[in-house]
Structures are given as structure tokens and as C-alpha cells.
Design a protein around this motif. Structure first.
Motif, PDB file in Angstrom:
ATOM      1  N   SER A  33       0.813  -1.217   0.000  1.00 43.23           N
ATOM      2  CA  SER A  33       0.000   0.000   0.000  1.00 43.23           C
ATOM      3  C   SER A  33       0.847   1.268   0.000  1.00 43.23           C
ATOM      4  O   SER A  33       0.355   2.353  -0.320  1.00 43.23           O
ATOM      5  CB  SER A  33      -0.949   0.009   1.204  1.00 43.23           C
ATOM      6  N   ASN A  81       2.904   3.203  -5.207  1.00 45.52           N
ATOM      7  CA  ASN A  81       1.887   3.541  -6.203  1.00 45.52           C
ATOM      8  C   ASN A  81       1.768   2.383  -7.200  1.00 45.52           C
ATOM      9  O   ASN A  81       2.722   2.090  -7.932  1.00 45.52           O
ATOM     10  CB  ASN A  81       2.269   4.824  -6.932  1.00 45.52           C
ATOM     11  N   ARG A 105       0.411   2.115  -9.982  1.00 49.88           N
ATOM     12  CA  ARG A 105       0.416   2.501 -11.393  1.00 49.88           C
ATOM     13  C   ARG A 105       1.791   2.941 -11.885  1.00 49.88           C
ATOM     14  O   ARG A 105       1.962   3.211 -13.073  1.00 49.88           O
ATOM     15  CB  ARG A 105      -0.589   3.636 -11.621  1.00 49.88           C
ATOM     16  N   ILE A 124       9.141   4.894  -9.091  1.00 45.46           N
ATOM     17  CA  ILE A 124       8.886   5.125  -7.674  1.00 45.46           C
ATOM     18  C   ILE A 124      10.161   5.566  -6.955  1.00 45.46           C
ATOM     19  O   ILE A 124      10.154   6.517  -6.167  1.00 45.46           O
ATOM     20  CB  ILE A 124       8.309   3.848  -7.021  1.00 45.46           C
ATOM     21  N   GLU A 132      11.328   9.088  -8.241  1.00 51.49           N
ATOM     22  CA  GLU A 132      10.437  10.226  -8.002  1.00 51.49           C
ATOM     23  C   GLU A 132      10.998  11.254  -7.019  1.00 51.49           C
ATOM     24  O   GLU A 132      10.907  12.464  -7.277  1.00 51.49           O
ATOM     25  CB  GLU A 132       9.073   9.729  -7.535  1.00 51.49           C
TER      26      GLU A 132
END
Length: 332
Positions: A110, A113, A115, A121, A124
């Protein structure tokens, strides 16, 4: 460094928490009036040195995760202060804080992300903080994947294509992206199988030895906390009840609650006795209406009348060992 004997750091405080308190309002009725407050964290004071791992343990609902989220400013304290290198984090800009303090979350699925690819990730934070050129970001991401035991080819996969342990490695890589000085690990292995837990914990220890990162390691598994921590803080119903270096706490616990927790840890050698098992009566009281005096007195097998009315001071009892118990004599 071997996994079960981390080198003890000797530097001054990096992250300091002073009288940290968090109360959540409880709303009831049609008009949602405040009917009370959940006293999740109540007056916690502790510190973490550079390169140190401070373990925080306690039952579910004791406030350890709430304390960790306040250390990263994901929650705002009701009162008290969190300081990074002596500076109140309430006055630090978001960019500076995130470059110094990161968090690894409990659920590795969880927290990612679904998508975004694993590479995106991890990359980012570098994009958000405008660190490096596109080629430098890609090279940094590839290096982080190698450091946490993943392949460069894994950068193009989605989180759903990984196992739980691999997802947590992605979370660790993301936390490392900005080269932070301290990482709050909120039960980072509790959702993983036992064999994978050991791999992730050993990875964290290797990264600490290599990069000099400080950890606040929140967990309820005392055997894992013993394996990774330099010092251990024990929380009960929002309050600290004991704090000591790892060897002292596990060999000579002073608070009855700590003794009960340690007596429940299975011994790896069945021929070695841990002494008499201490069983706690009753359930954890409600943090909305905690007991008066010592909050542990309703379950303590050695409580005296003083425990019911007087809050015990969190006092030193020798060589950095702190305890909040009326039955333990403090240093003069």
C-alpha cells in the motif's frame, strides 16, 4: 560487523524528541461534538545519535507508530518538540526535512503507487527535489536497486509483479534516494515471512554500516529489535516506561512490563531457561480514559497502592538506563 553485534555509535544527538504528545479528538453525535481525546502519545522524550539504531517496542496501540510519524512530520504534535541537529523540524522547510528524514512503512504494497514502475517510484524523490540530470537520476536509481539486492531489469516492473520482500526493498531504495541522515522504520518487516524478515533486517544493518544512517526502528517483535538495535525504548499506553542499551535491557530489565514482554520471547535454545514466565492479566486499557497514576498498574503483578495515584517519574537508574517505576530506585 556481524548481524547480531552492531557497532555502537558515540556521537551526539541527531534527532531529539522532547516531551512529545499527541492527542486525537473523539467526535460523537449528530453535531460531532468532541467527547474526549485519545492520548496516543503522552510526554515522550528520547534521542537518536548519528549511525545509531533506536528500537521502540510495545504492544499494538501503545503509540509507537504515532511517535514515529511525528518524528517525520507526517503528524503534527499536540505539544512537545522534535529537533533535527538542534533545529525544531516545525520550522524546517519540507525539502530540507525530506532530504534528511525519511520513512519506511509497514505495508510494502500500500505504500507503493500501483500505477508506477518500481524505477519511477525510486526516482520520483530525485525528480521532486530536482537532483541531478535525467541521466544522473537513472544512474542513481540503478545504483539503489543494486544496493538493496534488486536487478536493473526490475526497474520496469509494477509493484504487483514483486513479492512482499522485494516490495519492501523498493521502499528502502526510495527512502535512500535522497541520502537521508535518519530513517524511521515503522514495523518494516511485520508483514513479511520470517525468512524474508531476516534478509530485510540484515540489509538495513549493512546499509547503516556502509552509509552511516540512523534508524528509529519501530516493532513489536523483541527478537528482531534485539538483533538490529543499539538502544531500546519500551512504550506502554503512550508513555515511555524503560530505555536502555540493548544488552542491559535484555539482560537486566527493570520495569515489570518490560520483564513481561521479554518473558514472552521464545528461546532459540530449549535447554536454556528464561526463568519464570510473567503473564499479564487483562487487556490494554483504553487510551481515551487511561488509568490514573502508573498506567500499567491495572495489569502489574507487583503494583502497590502508590502506583494507583502517583505517576512515576522517568528517572535514571544507572549507566544510561531509564525507568518509570515506583519500585525501582533512581540514581541519587
Amino acid at each position: 560487523m556481524t548481524p547480531d553485534t552492531p557497532d555502537t555509535p558515540h556521537n551526539g544527538p541527531l534527532l531529539e524528541v522532547t516531551d512529545l504528545t499527541k492527542h486525537f479528538a473523539v467526535h460523537k453525535g449528530l453535531l460531532q461534538r468532541v467527547a474526549g481525546h485519545v492520548q496516543a502519545v503522552d510526554g515522550v522524550t528520547l534521542s537518536v545519535a548519528p549511525g545509531e539504531t533506536l528500537g521502540i517496542v510495545g504492544e499494538s496501540g501503545c503509540g509507537k507508530s504515532t511517535a514515529g510519524r511525528m518524528m517525520t512530520r507526517l503528524l503534527t504534535p499536540t505539544s512537545g518538540q522534535v529537533r533535527l541537529r538542534g533545529k525544531d523540524i516545525a520550522g524546517i522547510e519540507d525539502g530540507e526535512l525530506r532530504r534528511n528524514v525519511q520513512m519506511i512503512f509497514q505495508d510494502p504494497y500500500s505504500s507503493l503507487n500501483p500505477r508506477m514502475t518500481a524505477g519511477a517510484i525510486v526516482m520520483e524523490p530525485l525528480i521532486i527535489h530536482r537532483i541531478g540530470t535525467p541521466d544522473e537520476r537513472k544512474a542513481r536509481t540503478e545504483d539503489l536497486f543494486r544496493r538493496v539486492g534488486l536487478r536493473e531489469a526490475d526497474m520496469h516492473k509494477l509493484p504487483s509483479e514483486f513479492s512482499g520482500g522485494q516490495r519492501q526493498r523498493i521502499g528502502i531504495a526510495r527512502a535512500l534516494a535522497l541520502d537521508p541522515s535518519v530513517i524511521v522504520c515503522d514495523e518494516p518487516v511485520s508483514a513479511l515471512d520470517a525468512s524474508i524478515q531476516a534478509q530485510v533486517v540484515n540489509l538495513l544493518m549493512d546499509l547503516q554500516q556502509e552509509l552511516g544512517i540512523a534508524y528509529v526502528f519501530i516493532a513489536h517483535d523483541l527478537s528482531i529489535v534485539y538483533h538490529i538495535s543499539h538502544r531500546v525504548a519500551v512504550m506502554y499506553l503512550g508513555k515511555l516506561v524503560e530505555l536502555a542499551d540493548r544488552a542491559t535491557l535484555y539482560s537486566n530489565p527493570r520495569h515489570p512490563y518490560t520483564k513481561a514482554l521479554l518473558s514472552s520471547v521464545p528461546s532459540p535454545d530449549p535447554t536454556v531457561s528464561r526463568g519464570e514466565r510473567m503473564l499479564l492479566a487483562g487487556d490494554l486499557p483504553s487510551p481515551i480514559n487511561p488509568p490514573s497514576g502508573c498506567r500499567f498498574h491495572t495489569r502489574c503483578p507487583v503494583a502497590i497502592s502508590r502506583c494507583k495515584s502517583e505517576v512515576p517519574a522517568f528517572k535514571p537508574c544507572g549507566d544510561g538506563h531509564m525507568v518509570a517505576c515506583h519500585l525501582v530506585e533512581g540514581d541519587d
